[in-house]
Design a protein around this motif. Structure first.
Motif, PDB file in Angstrom:
ATOM      1  N   CYS A 133       5.246 -11.827   4.217  1.00  0.00           N
ATOM      2  CA  CYS A 133       5.615 -10.499   3.426  1.00  0.00           C
ATOM      3  C   CYS A 133       5.442 -11.283   2.005  1.00  0.00           C
ATOM      4  CB  CYS A 133       6.849  -9.837   3.900  1.00  0.00           C
ATOM      5  SG  CYS A 133       8.127 -10.946   3.642  1.00  0.00           S
ATOM      6  N   VAL A 134       5.093 -10.502   1.061  1.00  0.00           N
ATOM      7  CA  VAL A 134       5.308 -10.807  -0.299  1.00  0.00           C
ATOM      8  C   VAL A 134       6.225  -9.720  -0.941  1.00  0.00           C
ATOM      9  CG1 VAL A 134       2.952 -11.929  -0.584  1.00  0.00           C
ATOM     10  CG2 VAL A 134       3.035  -9.458  -0.794  1.00  0.00           C
ATOM     11  N   LEU A 135       6.981 -10.500  -2.068  1.00  0.00           N
ATOM     12  CA  LEU A 135       7.813  -9.521  -2.691  1.00  0.00           C
ATOM     13  C   LEU A 135       7.932  -9.560  -4.201  1.00  0.00           C
ATOM     14  CD1 LEU A 135       9.132 -10.886   0.217  1.00  0.00           C
ATOM     15  CD2 LEU A 135      11.347  -9.252  -0.489  1.00  0.00           C
ATOM     16  N   ASP A 136       8.403  -8.499  -4.872  1.00  0.00           N
ATOM     17  CA  ASP A 136       8.265  -8.665  -6.464  1.00  0.00           C
ATOM     18  C   ASP A 136       9.428  -7.768  -6.711  1.00  0.00           C
ATOM     19  OD1 ASP A 136       8.014  -9.681  -8.870  1.00  0.00           O
ATOM     20  OD2 ASP A 136       5.767  -9.268  -8.729  1.00  0.00           O
ATOM     21  N   THR A 137      10.100  -8.038  -8.090  1.00  0.00           N
ATOM     22  CA  THR A 137      11.178  -7.339  -8.518  1.00  0.00           C
ATOM     23  C   THR A 137      10.427  -6.433  -9.619  1.00  0.00           C
ATOM     24  OG1 THR A 137      11.214  -9.148 -10.250  1.00  0.00           O
ATOM     25  CG2 THR A 137      12.658  -9.246  -8.454  1.00  0.00           C
ATOM     26  N   GLN A 138       9.093  -6.052  -9.483  1.00  0.00           N
ATOM     27  CA  GLN A 138       8.431  -5.086 -10.298  1.00  0.00           C
ATOM     28  C   GLN A 138       7.609  -4.116  -9.318  1.00  0.00           C
ATOM     29  OE1 GLN A 138       8.841  -4.679 -13.606  1.00  0.00           O
ATOM     30  NE2 GLN A 138      10.391  -6.314 -13.486  1.00  0.00           N
ATOM     31  N   PRO A 139       7.512  -2.997  -9.552  1.00  0.00           N
ATOM     32  CA  PRO A 139       6.515  -2.140  -8.904  1.00  0.00           C
ATOM     33  C   PRO A 139       5.190  -2.634  -9.097  1.00  0.00           C
ATOM     34  CG  PRO A 139       7.975  -0.659 -10.366  1.00  0.00           C
ATOM     35  CD  PRO A 139       8.018  -2.197 -10.599  1.00  0.00           C
ATOM     36  N   ARG A 140       4.465  -2.492  -7.880  1.00  0.00           N
ATOM     37  CA  ARG A 140       3.038  -2.764  -8.022  1.00  0.00           C
ATOM     38  C   ARG A 140       2.242  -2.125  -6.869  1.00  0.00           C
ATOM     39  NH1 ARG A 140       1.439  -7.997  -9.530  1.00  0.00           N
ATOM     40  NH2 ARG A 140       3.144  -9.406 -10.131  1.00  0.00           N
ATOM     41  N   THR A 141       0.789  -2.103  -7.419  1.00  0.00           N
ATOM     42  CA  THR A 141      -0.223  -1.507  -6.530  1.00  0.00           C
ATOM     43  C   THR A 141      -1.069  -2.492  -5.822  1.00  0.00           C
ATOM     44  OG1 THR A 141      -1.601  -1.114  -8.315  1.00  0.00           O
ATOM     45  CG2 THR A 141      -0.203   0.640  -7.755  1.00  0.00           C
ATOM     46  N   VAL A 142      -1.412  -2.174  -4.715  1.00  0.00           N
ATOM     47  CA  VAL A 142      -2.502  -3.297  -4.159  1.00  0.00           C
ATOM     48  C   VAL A 142      -3.633  -2.492  -3.744  1.00  0.00           C
ATOM     49  CG1 VAL A 142      -0.607  -4.872  -3.266  1.00  0.00           C
ATOM     50  CG2 VAL A 142      -1.306  -2.953  -1.766  1.00  0.00           C
ATOM     51  N   THR A 143      -4.680  -3.437  -3.522  1.00  0.00           N
ATOM     52  CA  THR A 143      -6.080  -2.929  -2.947  1.00  0.00           C
ATOM     53  C   THR A 143      -5.959  -3.029  -1.549  1.00  0.00           C
ATOM     54  OG1 THR A 143      -7.196  -5.003  -3.435  1.00  0.00           O
ATOM     55  CG2 THR A 143      -6.949  -3.544  -5.089  1.00  0.00           C
ATOM     56  N   GLN A 144      -7.011  -2.519  -0.939  1.00  0.00           N
ATOM     57  CA  GLN A 144      -7.248  -2.698   0.646  1.00  0.00           C
ATOM     58  C   GLN A 144      -7.828  -4.114   0.734  1.00  0.00           C
ATOM     59  OE1 GLN A 144      -6.444  -0.621   3.062  1.00  0.00           O
ATOM     60  NE2 GLN A 144      -6.908  -2.441   4.316  1.00  0.00           N
ATOM     61  N   GLU A 145      -8.453  -4.628   0.045  1.00  0.00           N
ATOM     62  CA  GLU A 145      -9.076  -6.138   0.031  1.00  0.00           C
ATOM     63  C   GLU A 145      -7.519  -6.989   0.176  1.00  0.00           C
ATOM     64  OE1 GLU A 145     -11.726  -9.191  -2.215  1.00  0.00           O
ATOM     65  OE2 GLU A 145     -11.412  -7.415  -2.995  1.00  0.00           O
ATOM     66  N   GLN A 146      -6.579  -6.548  -0.889  1.00  0.00           N
ATOM     67  CA  GLN A 146      -5.461  -7.547  -0.789  1.00  0.00           C
ATOM     68  C   GLN A 146      -4.804  -7.383   0.389  1.00  0.00           C
ATOM     69  OE1 GLN A 146      -4.027  -5.988  -4.784  1.00  0.00           O
ATOM     70  NE2 GLN A 146      -3.933  -8.220  -5.560  1.00  0.00           N
ATOM     71  N   ILE A 147      -4.630  -6.290   0.892  1.00  0.00           N
ATOM     72  CA  ILE A 147      -3.775  -6.053   2.247  1.00  0.00           C
ATOM     73  C   ILE A 147      -4.460  -6.851   3.343  1.00  0.00           C
ATOM     74  CG2 ILE A 147      -3.088  -4.424   4.013  1.00  0.00           C
ATOM     75  CD1 ILE A 147      -2.846  -2.497   1.579  1.00  0.00           C
ATOM     76  N   ASP A 148      -5.889  -6.773   3.504  1.00  0.00           N
ATOM     77  CA  ASP A 148      -7.058  -7.545   4.197  1.00  0.00           C
ATOM     78  C   ASP A 148      -6.650  -8.901   4.153  1.00  0.00           C
ATOM     79  OD1 ASP A 148      -7.682  -4.885   5.299  1.00  0.00           O
ATOM     80  OD2 ASP A 148      -9.658  -5.270   4.126  1.00  0.00           O
ATOM     81  N   THR A 149      -6.528  -9.389   2.965  1.00  0.00           N
ATOM     82  CA  THR A 149      -6.395 -10.819   2.692  1.00  0.00           C
ATOM     83  C   THR A 149      -4.945 -11.282   3.289  1.00  0.00           C
ATOM     84  OG1 THR A 149      -7.419 -10.824   0.551  1.00  0.00           O
ATOM     85  CG2 THR A 149      -5.814 -12.740   1.031  1.00  0.00           C
ATOM     86  N   LEU A 150      -3.836 -10.552   3.224  1.00  0.00           N
ATOM     87  CA  LEU A 150      -2.579 -10.933   3.787  1.00  0.00           C
ATOM     88  C   LEU A 150      -2.577 -10.843   5.061  1.00  0.00           C
ATOM     89  CD1 LEU A 150       0.285 -11.729   2.668  1.00  0.00           C
ATOM     90  CD2 LEU A 150       0.991  -9.561   2.900  1.00  0.00           C
ATOM     91  N   THR A 151      -3.352  -9.814   5.731  1.00  0.00           N
ATOM     92  CA  THR A 151      -3.437  -9.735   7.079  1.00  0.00           C
ATOM     93  C   THR A 151      -4.021 -10.974   7.762  1.00  0.00           C
ATOM     94  OG1 THR A 151      -3.467  -7.377   7.028  1.00  0.00           O
ATOM     95  CG2 THR A 151      -4.404  -8.332   9.045  1.00  0.00           C
TER      96      THR A 151
END
Length: 384
Positions: A133-151
């Protein structure tokens, strides 16, 4: 909606925990392979924190934690406990406005968690161990490509866990096979000893029946030699019965048994000059086998005096067997000898982690074989 993270909430939770224990990963030391994955994950998704987590019964333990000092948190306060209930990525882009996380202590408390993306670490038999998992103390949006990368990175973590499990199983199988071979060797040794003692008993009975005849004396001498063989066999294999032994006492007893077994009498002298050093029993067993080979070979070729010595030498031990025989033939090379005896000796020296050399002995006039070796703990020695 309240987040449900109790241990009872996950289907087959008891089975899942059995799978977690199967991987034997909890509370293991840091590992560079996992640390590199979390560093890459944080860099690629631009977050300050990345974690490889394993969800235990009452805690979430971090195998790797990039950008975070904590090593674990209670299970009921971690988002990973919710993420493992999913079959795919679990995303919270703004935890302050997400009904799933409003009451979470990490969100409402001082830590101020606002962004979370976790991908379950999914085993081949359908269980989730934890997350990448990745976490942050700021709200963020992610792309499907970033989700696929983490997967994909989560799959790399699972590959590492599977390799680690495979290695552990391989080691366990080898240890089981080794233990089995040791057990079989002990059974064989026991049968050999029993057989030798049975033969001695039968010969003693036969000798007694023949009275004081010459045949009775020969049978009695044969019984004595066989009894000595049994004693030598016992000394050579003494490593199975103890962890460490007094080298001087061991070598004296071994050579006394050899002298009797070989029928040396007054014509042959086998002397021992050994400092009383405590050595691993496996090392002494190897030295015992070497003594047996070298002494037997020396007497076979006419030696009447054999000297066995063991003493410290710089940071090693020096072990020598010298004789007053005719000496070695010209061009003698230990590594080129085809005889079984020298092959056995060189193999034993190699297992000792030592070096073997030979030279003409100035005092006795025959040959000295010298072995330099370093004393080792018994667990570091390979089996004979």
């Amino acid at each position: 909606m309240k987040m449900n993270t109790s241990a009872e909430s996950a289907p087959n939770e008891s089975h899942r925990m059995n799978v977690v224990r199967r991987y034997a990963i909890l509370d293991t030391p840091p590992d560079g392979a996992f640390d590199r994955v979390t560093a890459i994950a944080a860099r690629l998704l631009g977050t300050s924190i990345a974690i490889v987590s394993i969800v235990d019964t009452d805690r979430i333990w971090f195998k790797s934690h990039h950008g975070l000092e904590a090593q674990q948190i209670p299970r009921n306060s971690g988002l990973c406990a919710s993420a493992i209930l999913q079959s795919g990525p679990w995303l919270v882009t703004d935890a302050r406005h997400d009904p799933r996380t409003l009451a979470n202590p990490l969100v409402a408390g001082e830590f101020g968690l606002q962004f979370y993306l976790g991908v379950p670490l999914h085993t081949h038999d359908g269980f989730n161990l934890g997350t990448l998992c990745v976490l942050d103390t700021q709200p963020r949006t992610v792309t499907q490509e970033q989700i696929d990368t983490l997967t994909d990175l989560a799959s790399v973590v699972m590959d590492q866990l599977e390799l680690r499990l495979s290695a552990m199983r391989s080691i366990a199988e080898k240890e089981a096979a080794l233990n089995h071979s040791h057990l079989m060797a002990e059974k064989i040794d026991h049968r050999v000893m029993n057989s030798l003692h049975l033969i001695v008993s039968m010969l003693s009975i036969q000798s007694a029946q023949l009275g004081g005849s010459e045949a009775a004396k020969e049978i009695s001498r044969a019984a004595t030699k066989i009894f000595a063989v049994a004693n030598v066999h016992q000394h050579i294999n003494v490593g199975k019965a103890a962890t460490t032994l007094d080298s001087a006492d061991y070598l004296v007893q071994l050579c006394a048994g050899l002298s009797t077994m070989l029928g040396c009498g007054d014509q042959v002298a086998i002397s021992v000059d050994a400092v009383p050093l405590t050595l691993a029993s496996e090392q002494l067993s190897r030295l015992g086998l070497i003594v047996n080979e070298l002494v037997t070979n020396a007497l076979k070729y006419g030696a009447s005096k054999v000297s066995v010595q063991l003493a410290p030498y710089e940071h090693q031990y020096c072990f020598t067997v010298s004789d007053n025989g005719s000496g070695l033939p010209a061009g003698f090379d230990v590594d080129k000898m085809s005889g079984l005896g020298m092959k056995v000796i060189t193999s034993l020296v190699r297992n000792l982690g030592g070096t073997l050399s030979h030279e003409r002995n100035a005092n006795l006039g025959g040959t000295t074989f010298q072995i330099l070796f370093t004393p080792m703990m018994s667990s570091r020695l390979p089996p004979i």
